[in-house]
Scaffold this active site. Structure first.
Site, PDB file in Angstrom:
ATOM      1  N   HIS A   1       0.845  -1.206   0.000  1.00 39.04           N
ATOM      2  CA  HIS A   1       0.000   0.000   0.000  1.00 39.04           C
ATOM      3  C   HIS A   1       0.875   1.248   0.000  1.00 39.04           C
ATOM      4  CE1 HIS A   1      -2.999  -2.995   1.463  1.00 39.04           C
ATOM      5  NE2 HIS A   1      -3.769  -2.309   0.633  1.00 39.04           N
TER       6      HIS A   1
ATOM      7  N   PHE B   1       2.766   4.507  -2.885  1.00 41.64           N
ATOM      8  CA  PHE B   1       2.381   5.411  -3.969  1.00 41.64           C
ATOM      9  C   PHE B   1       2.308   4.695  -5.312  1.00 41.64           C
ATOM     10  CE2 PHE B   1       3.586   8.577  -7.283  1.00 41.64           C
ATOM     11  CZ  PHE B   1       2.408   9.318  -7.240  1.00 41.64           C
ATOM     12  N   ARG B   2       3.133   3.669  -5.519  1.00 42.01           N
ATOM     13  CA  ARG B   2       3.058   2.932  -6.785  1.00 42.01           C
ATOM     14  C   ARG B   2       1.699   2.235  -6.907  1.00 42.01           C
ATOM     15  NH1 ARG B   2       6.966   2.017 -10.305  1.00 42.01           N
ATOM     16  NH2 ARG B   2       8.551   2.569  -8.753  1.00 42.01           N
ATOM     17  N   HIS B   3       1.177   1.714  -5.783  1.00 42.23           N
ATOM     18  CA  HIS B   3      -0.166   1.122  -5.808  1.00 42.23           C
ATOM     19  C   HIS B   3      -1.206   2.197  -6.137  1.00 42.23           C
ATOM     20  CE1 HIS B   3      -3.773  -1.040  -4.645  1.00 42.23           C
ATOM     21  NE2 HIS B   3      -4.030  -0.144  -3.705  1.00 42.23           N
TER      22      HIS B   3
ATOM     23  N   HIS C   1      -7.339   6.934  -2.579  1.00 42.35           N
ATOM     24  CA  HIS C   1      -8.076   5.863  -1.894  1.00 42.35           C
ATOM     25  C   HIS C   1      -7.316   5.173  -0.769  1.00 42.35           C
ATOM     26  CE1 HIS C   1      -5.698   3.008  -4.226  1.00 42.35           C
ATOM     27  NE2 HIS C   1      -6.198   2.048  -3.473  1.00 42.35           N
TER      28      HIS C   1
ATOM     29  N   ASP D   1      -9.041  -1.155  -7.699  1.00 39.68           N
ATOM     30  CA  ASP D   1      -8.264  -1.338  -6.472  1.00 39.68           C
ATOM     31  C   ASP D   1      -7.638  -2.723  -6.396  1.00 39.68           C
ATOM     32  OD1 ASP D   1      -7.187  -0.782  -3.969  1.00 39.68           O
ATOM     33  OD2 ASP D   1      -9.012  -1.329  -2.897  1.00 39.68           O
TER      34      ASP D   1
ATOM     35  N   TYR E   1       1.349  -8.810   4.383  1.00 37.22           N
ATOM     36  CA  TYR E   1       0.560  -9.733   5.209  1.00 37.22           C
ATOM     37  C   TYR E   1       1.421 -10.365   6.302  1.00 37.22           C
ATOM     38  CZ  TYR E   1      -3.560  -9.836   2.100  1.00 37.22           C
ATOM     39  OH  TYR E   1      -4.691  -9.522   1.396  1.00 37.22           O
TER      40      TYR E   1
ATOM     41  N   ALA F   1      -2.918 -18.365  -1.988  1.00 37.87           N
ATOM     42  CA  ALA F   1      -3.366 -17.004  -1.699  1.00 37.87           C
ATOM     43  C   ALA F   1      -4.186 -16.432  -2.849  1.00 37.87           C
ATOM     44  CB  ALA F   1      -2.167 -16.101  -1.412  1.00 37.87           C
ATOM     45  N   GLN F   2      -3.849 -16.808  -4.092  1.00 35.90           N
ATOM     46  CA  GLN F   2      -4.459 -16.179  -5.258  1.00 35.90           C
ATOM     47  C   GLN F   2      -5.638 -16.941  -5.837  1.00 35.90           C
ATOM     48  OE1 GLN F   2      -3.168 -13.229  -4.581  1.00 35.90           O
ATOM     49  NE2 GLN F   2      -3.203 -12.843  -6.764  1.00 35.90           N
TER      50      GLN F   2
END
Length: 512
Positions: A244, A246-248, A284, A394, A416, A444-445
């Site tokens: 989380h 700035f690139r995100h 956001h 998002d 995480y 996880a995915q």
């Protein structure tokens, strides 16, 4: 972007270095850092020297693989920042400090610093100085402002845990105006855009371009310099978290910009809607601490207490966003009528609060009820669509190519694991999908893609069928990719288990 062999041909750039034409050839697959080192080496200067490229019209050229080629008759000027320019700035700052030391009245101090900052702003824009040089000036100017504030008896420091890094008044925008190539402009509209090849300054320039390209600057009469200051304040208030960050923020904003073009939203929604979508995407996750809502609530943090355990992070992101906008020098909506701003503010808050995944089922169910008979003239329908769009953007990393998406999974797992380690230390509940001892990248995915991403994007596809090939099919491919990885992991575990039994039985026979 095409498949022809020309896309793999090396690129040639001609430079004017101290009056001599220098020819530089590099691969289109080089990184911006590699290209900058190559330019420095070709000009016999140190590799870490700050350099600029200026085209024949006087505009700065972004140094990256997509930079436009030129000819010997249309060469770029090659500029490196000399010690004399740095000394010049230090001399200016020394003069400002000397003037402040002789001042006695607060009004005179304010007038003096305003004049000096205006002069510095003009010099920065003319010289085209980059961030490294500007940061030195900002630090010195901040000290001067602090001195002025202390004399005026005004308290500026915030003692709360989540303090903001708000930019000082009339802060000089400290990133140069890059000239985006036509190739970059086109790829910026697509989900295939590789967000890993861009530095923060370049991402800021891309965001600035998006606001101009969508007509938001003109529609809302935004001051272009204020837009720059606002974007800088946004960037400074994203923390250096593994995920989380700035690139995100840029990733989500670029995907929103891409969906606006892909879904032809400019023809179906209002300019106010466009502005709300883009601004909510940019803001956001402001000041995200790297620990999710579950941790905030279980640990009874200041944010959880302040917002009564109701979407504490999302409420905080909204608060930070409007604290930044409350500063006159960062208020991109300064020329908007109060009633219109109230509407924009409420809509941005609604969209940011919608990014709380605890509300995912509620929001998606509401959209499902509307999508088959969707009415773009119905305010409630449009509001629900905007909430779903920001949710899509998002969590859209798996829409991107594997080489772009997979590093984001590593970043997310790192964040995480950082949280679950802390939860174990503090004796708090640990979610299995965040526990480094239980989760793998495929596990996880797979569930997230199958049960969250694909159903949501397939419902959006009912309204915008054109996203199937570009966004939905990549999600299906990503699901298949991780399921194959899981099968390989399971096979390896089974083989290790059988091999262990076999070795154990052999040891028993030998001992017999």
């Amino acid at each position: 972007m095409g498949s022809s062999s020309s896309s793999y041909a090396p690129k040639t750039i001609y430079l004017d270095v101290d009056g001599k034409v220098q020819r530089v050839i590099f691969s289109r697959h080089c990184s911006p850092c590699d290209i900058k080192e190559l330019l420095c080496s070709s000009s016999n200067i140190a590799r870490n020297t700050a350099i600029l490229l200026i085209d024949s019209e006087g505009a700065l050229v972004s140094i990256d693989p997509s930079m436009p080629a030129n000819t010997p008759n249309n060469i770029n000027d090659f500029v490196f920042l000399s010690k004399e320019k740095e000394d010049m700035f230090q001399n200016v700052l020394s003069q400002v400090a000397e003037q402040f030391s002789r001042a006695f009245r607060i009004n005179e101090l304010k007038t003096e610093v305003t004049n000096r900052l205006a002069m510095l702003e003009k010099r920065v824009e003319l010289e085209g100085l980059k961030v490294v040089e500007i940061e030195k000036c900002k630090n010195d100017l901040k000290k001067l402002r602090d001195e002025m504030t202390s004399r005026g008896g005004v308290r500026m420091n915030c003692n709360c845990k989540y303090s903001l890094k708000l930019s000082p008044r009339r802060d000089v925008p400290s990133y140069p105006k890059y000239t985006l190539s036509q190739e970059t402009i086109e790829t910026l509209k697509k989900p295939t855009f590789d967000v890993w090849h861009w530095e923060h300054n370049e991402m800021l320039s891309c965001l600035e371009y998006m606001y101009h390209d969508l007509g938001l600057v003109k529609e809302f009469n935004m001051n272009p310099i204020t837009l720059k200051r606002w974007l800088l304040a946004i960037q400074e208030n994203y923390r250096d978290n593994p995920f989380h960050n700035f690139r995100h923020c840029f990733c989500v904003s670029q995907m929103m910009y891409g969906m606006i073009h892909l879904c032809n939203l400019q023809e179906r929604l209002t300019m106010t809607d466009m502005c709300i979508l883009m601004t909510a995407a940019v803001c956001h996750d402001l000041d995200h601490p790297g620990y999710n809502n579950t941790y905030q609530i279980n640990a009874r943090t200041e944010l959880a207490v302040r917002y009564n355990d109701i979407s504490p992070l999302e409420n905080h992101h909204c608060a930070v966003a409007f604290q930044i906008l409350s500063m006159p020098e960062c208020n991109i909506f300064a020329n908007v009528e109060p009633d219109s701003f109230k509407q924009i503010r409420q809509a941005i808050i609604t969209l940011i609060l919608a990014t709380d995944m605890a509300r995912h089922g509620e929001i998606l169910d509401s959209f499902k009820q509307k999508v088959d008979s969707f009415d773009f003239t119905n305010e409630e329908h449009v509001k629900c669509l905007k909430m779903v769009l920001i949710k899509c953007c998002d969590i859209s990393n798996e829409v991107r190519p594997t080489e772009v998406a997979e590093p984001w999974v590593d970043c997310l797992l790192e964040e995480y694991f950082m949280q679950s380690d802390r939860e174990k230390t503090e004796g708090l509940p640990v979610a299995p999908f965040m526990d480094r001892d239980k989760v793998t990248k495929p596990t996880a995915q797979i569930g997230f893609i199958k049960f969250v991403l694909i159903p949501m994007f397939e419902n959006v596809m009912k309204l915008f069928p054109q996203i199937e090939e570009i966004m939905v099919q990549p999600l299906r491919d990503s699901r298949d990719h991780y399921e194959e990885l899981k099968q390989i992991d399971d096979a390896m575990k089974s083989w290790s288990f059988v091999n262990g039994l076999w070795k154990g039985s052999m040891d028993i026979k030998v001992s017999s």
